[in-house]
Design a protein around this motif. Structure first.
Motif, PDB file in Angstrom:
ATOM      1  N   TYR A  72       0.836  -1.202   0.000  1.00  0.00           N
ATOM      2  CA  TYR A  72       0.000   0.000   0.000  1.00  0.00           C
ATOM      3  C   TYR A  72       0.874   1.258   0.000  1.00  0.00           C
ATOM      4  CZ  TYR A  72      -3.463   3.409   1.704  1.00  0.00           C
ATOM      5  OH  TYR A  72      -4.288   4.504   1.857  1.00  0.00           O
ATOM      6  N   ALA A  73       1.951   1.248   0.776  1.00  0.00           N
ATOM      7  CA  ALA A  73       2.857   2.401   0.830  1.00  0.00           C
ATOM      8  C   ALA A  73       3.449   2.717  -0.540  1.00  0.00           C
ATOM      9  CB  ALA A  73       3.973   2.144   1.838  1.00  0.00           C
ATOM     10  N   LEU A  74       3.570   1.694  -1.379  1.00  0.00           N
ATOM     11  CA  LEU A  74       4.146   1.878  -2.718  1.00  0.00           C
ATOM     12  C   LEU A  74       3.103   2.235  -3.769  1.00  0.00           C
ATOM     13  CD1 LEU A  74       6.735  -1.059  -2.797  1.00  0.00           C
ATOM     14  CD2 LEU A  74       7.120   1.340  -2.191  1.00  0.00           C
ATOM     15  N   GLN A  82      -8.490   5.260  -2.202  1.00  0.00           N
ATOM     16  CA  GLN A  82      -7.387   6.223  -2.148  1.00  0.00           C
ATOM     17  C   GLN A  82      -6.031   5.525  -2.108  1.00  0.00           C
ATOM     18  OE1 GLN A  82      -7.394   8.929   1.298  1.00  0.00           O
ATOM     19  NE2 GLN A  82      -7.496  10.616  -0.155  1.00  0.00           N
ATOM     20  N   LEU A  83      -5.102   5.995  -2.965  1.00  0.00           N
ATOM     21  CA  LEU A  83      -3.724   5.534  -2.881  1.00  0.00           C
ATOM     22  C   LEU A  83      -3.074   6.091  -1.620  1.00  0.00           C
ATOM     23  CD1 LEU A  83      -2.575   6.132  -6.572  1.00  0.00           C
ATOM     24  CD2 LEU A  83      -2.998   3.901  -5.515  1.00  0.00           C
ATOM     25  N   TYR A  84      -2.002   5.444  -1.196  1.00  0.00           N
ATOM     26  CA  TYR A  84      -1.289   5.918  -0.001  1.00  0.00           C
ATOM     27  C   TYR A  84      -0.813   7.356  -0.186  1.00  0.00           C
ATOM     28  CZ  TYR A  84       2.167   6.205   3.750  1.00  0.00           C
ATOM     29  OH  TYR A  84       2.885   6.595   4.858  1.00  0.00           O
ATOM     30  N   SER A  85      -0.220   7.660  -1.336  1.00  0.00           N
ATOM     31  CA  SER A  85       0.319   9.007  -1.565  1.00  0.00           C
ATOM     32  C   SER A  85      -0.787  10.053  -1.637  1.00  0.00           C
ATOM     33  CB  SER A  85       1.154   9.041  -2.845  1.00  0.00           C
ATOM     34  OG  SER A  85       0.362   8.696  -3.971  1.00  0.00           O
ATOM     35  N   SER A  87      -3.387  10.069   0.244  1.00  0.00           N
ATOM     36  CA  SER A  87      -3.927  10.295   1.586  1.00  0.00           C
ATOM     37  C   SER A  87      -3.125  11.329   2.369  1.00  0.00           C
ATOM     38  CB  SER A  87      -3.956   8.977   2.368  1.00  0.00           C
ATOM     39  OG  SER A  87      -2.631   8.525   2.636  1.00  0.00           O
ATOM     40  N   LYS A  88      -2.099  11.910   1.694  1.00  0.00           N
ATOM     41  CA  LYS A  88      -1.214  12.901   2.338  1.00  0.00           C
ATOM     42  C   LYS A  88      -0.737  12.405   3.707  1.00  0.00           C
ATOM     43  CE  LYS A  88      -3.045  16.919  -0.081  1.00  0.00           C
ATOM     44  NZ  LYS A  88      -3.769  16.137  -1.089  1.00  0.00           N
ATOM     45  N   PRO A  89      -0.044  11.272   3.710  1.00  0.00           N
ATOM     46  CA  PRO A  89       0.354  10.653   4.985  1.00  0.00           C
ATOM     47  C   PRO A  89       1.406  11.468   5.725  1.00  0.00           C
ATOM     48  CG  PRO A  89       1.421   9.550   3.137  1.00  0.00           C
ATOM     49  CD  PRO A  89       0.440  10.535   2.539  1.00  0.00           C
ATOM     50  N   GLU A  90       1.228  11.588   7.021  1.00  0.00           N
ATOM     51  CA  GLU A  90       2.195  12.292   7.861  1.00  0.00           C
ATOM     52  C   GLU A  90       2.722  11.397   8.982  1.00  0.00           C
ATOM     53  OE1 GLU A  90       0.316  15.825   9.238  1.00  0.00           O
ATOM     54  OE2 GLU A  90       0.275  16.790   7.269  1.00  0.00           O
ATOM     55  N   LYS A  91       2.147  10.200   9.112  1.00  0.00           N
ATOM     56  CA  LYS A  91       2.588   9.299  10.172  1.00  0.00           C
ATOM     57  C   LYS A  91       3.934   8.686   9.799  1.00  0.00           C
ATOM     58  CE  LYS A  91      -2.048   8.082  11.775  1.00  0.00           C
ATOM     59  NZ  LYS A  91      -3.041   6.979  11.996  1.00  0.00           N
ATOM     60  N   THR A  92       4.724   8.342  10.802  1.00  0.00           N
ATOM     61  CA  THR A  92       6.050   7.783  10.567  1.00  0.00           C
ATOM     62  C   THR A  92       6.014   6.267  10.383  1.00  0.00           C
ATOM     63  OG1 THR A  92       6.424   7.630  12.952  1.00  0.00           O
ATOM     64  CG2 THR A  92       7.181   9.638  11.833  1.00  0.00           C
ATOM     65  N   ARG A  93       4.835   5.671  10.511  1.00  0.00           N
ATOM     66  CA  ARG A  93       4.693   4.230  10.300  1.00  0.00           C
ATOM     67  C   ARG A  93       3.443   3.976   9.456  1.00  0.00           C
ATOM     68  NH1 ARG A  93       6.616  -0.329  12.987  1.00  0.00           N
ATOM     69  NH2 ARG A  93       7.597   1.033  14.542  1.00  0.00           N
ATOM     70  N   VAL A  94       3.588   3.130   8.430  1.00  0.00           N
ATOM     71  CA  VAL A  94       2.456   2.821   7.554  1.00  0.00           C
ATOM     72  C   VAL A  94       1.526   1.847   8.256  1.00  0.00           C
ATOM     73  CG1 VAL A  94       1.749   1.801   5.350  1.00  0.00           C
ATOM     74  CG2 VAL A  94       3.845   3.162   5.486  1.00  0.00           C
ATOM     75  N   SER A  95       0.248   2.164   8.240  1.00  0.00           N
ATOM     76  CA  SER A  95      -0.746   1.252   8.803  1.00  0.00           C
ATOM     77  C   SER A  95      -1.983   1.272   7.916  1.00  0.00           C
ATOM     78  CB  SER A  95      -1.110   1.657  10.233  1.00  0.00           C
ATOM     79  OG  SER A  95      -1.694   2.947  10.254  1.00  0.00           O
ATOM     80  N   GLN A 134       4.836   6.889  -5.882  1.00  0.00           N
ATOM     81  CA  GLN A 134       5.334   8.232  -5.628  1.00  0.00           C
ATOM     82  C   GLN A 134       6.537   8.203  -4.702  1.00  0.00           C
ATOM     83  OE1 GLN A 134       4.218  11.119  -7.195  1.00  0.00           O
ATOM     84  NE2 GLN A 134       6.165  11.782  -6.330  1.00  0.00           N
ATOM     85  N   MET A 135       6.491   7.317  -3.714  1.00  0.00           N
ATOM     86  CA  MET A 135       7.597   7.244  -2.762  1.00  0.00           C
ATOM     87  C   MET A 135       8.884   6.773  -3.441  1.00  0.00           C
ATOM     88  SD  MET A 135       7.777   5.310   0.946  1.00  0.00           S
ATOM     89  CE  MET A 135       6.050   5.654   1.263  1.00  0.00           C
ATOM     90  N   VAL A 136       8.777   5.780  -4.320  1.00  0.00           N
ATOM     91  CA  VAL A 136       9.954   5.283  -5.036  1.00  0.00           C
ATOM     92  C   VAL A 136      10.505   6.357  -5.968  1.00  0.00           C
ATOM     93  CG1 VAL A 136      10.760   3.626  -6.775  1.00  0.00           C
ATOM     94  CG2 VAL A 136       9.340   2.851  -4.868  1.00  0.00           C
TER      95      VAL A 136
END
Length: 288
Positions: A72-74, A82-85, A87-95, A134-136
């Motif tokens: 999901y993070a990828l 919604q894709l992970y990116s 969701s505008k994630p701000e947490k330091t751990r993916v859940s 997006q993260m990659v």
């Protein structure tokens, strides 16, 4: 704007596990993550002894859920639309909640449903993530800048990598594991580009010859030409990339008896203890 690499988990060093996880997601597209998790239980086993349990023990549901969260993070599937990116994630751990409804991106679904060798699967997954995650993509751009501007080595210590990303690339947090998996994707992509560049060189210079000789081209002839024309390219690079082209079914390395090679006036090239005289360029590469 600051960026975050969260803590997440993937069996990136085990392509067979990555393929099983991709199949589990594809087979349960449109269902909840809980359904995909149930489908995967019993299909994945540990590779090392851990906490008194031997290698080969079925992976726990928690471990599998963590790996699915890594997918999901990828951005390889949507959770509740919604894709992970996105969701505008701000947490330091993916859940991710197991009640989330999943929607697998079409390229991953196609890849999961395609029969191929592990080498081909790993290449295609790397290319897919390099295009859709997006993260990659963000990490790869940062990693290249660190290589270019700070002479970062090919396989740097993760603590140094974390420090440089925060100092020079606008990251506010770099989690580990997380950054280690992104670096594996980056290095895999570099290797893929390198051996595909070798294939392009071979086709650009020897396609006409290959079309007249059933796809066969003398290995030493290719080596001598590329070492002469491409700076900082080594004999070891050449051999390594030839092996990758063979593993991904673009060429075949053909052994040749010493007497025949002498009669034909060609040099044999030793690759991992085996002497080769020719490569055969396979379809469809030669026809492109």
């Amino acid at each position: 704007m600051s960026k975050i690499i969260p803590i997440f988990h993937l069996p990136k060093e085990y392509p067979e596990d990555m393929r099983i996880l991709a199949k589990g997601l594809a087979a349960n597209d449109g269902q909840t993550l809980k359904v995909a998790l149930s489908w995967l239980e019993g299909k994945l086993v540990t590779h090392k002894a851990n906490k008194g349990k031997p290698a080969g023990t079925p992976m726990s549901a928690t471990t599998i859920k963590n790996y699915l969260a890594g997918f999901y993070a990828l951005d390889l599937y949507k959770a509740d639309g919604q894709l992970y990116s996105e969701s505008k994630p701000e947490k330091t751990r993916v859940s991710i909640s197991v009640q989330s409804k999943i929607e697998v991106i079409k390229p991953l679904k196609t890849l999961a449903q395609t029969s191929s060798s592990l080498e081909v699967f790993n290449e295609n997954l790397t290319q897919l993530c390099s295009q859709y995650s997006q993260m990659v993509k963000t990490y790869s751009n940062a990693r290249f800048l660190l290589y270019k501007n700070h002479q970062l080595s090919e396989n740097p210590p993760l603590d140094r990598l974390q420090k440089l990303l925060i100092q020079h690339c606008d990251y506010s947090y770099v989690g580990n594991p997380g950054v280690g998996y992104l670096d594996l994707f980056y290095r895999d992509k570099v290797q893929i580009d390198n051996y595909l560049n070798l294939l392009d060189f071979i086709l650009n210079n020897y396609r006409a010859l290959a079309q007249k000789s059933l796809g066969l081209v003398p290995v030493a002839q290719i080596r001598d030409r590329i070492l002469e024309q491409v700076s900082n390219y080594t004999d070891e690079d050449f051999k390594k990339h030839l092996i990758q082209l063979q593993l991904t079914h673009r060429i075949e390395l053909r052994t040749t008896k010493s007497q025949l090679a002498r009669n034909m006036g060609i040099e044999l090239i030793d690759i991992r203890g085996v002497k080769y005289g020719f490569i055969k360029i396979l379809e469809p590469a030669i026809a492109v």
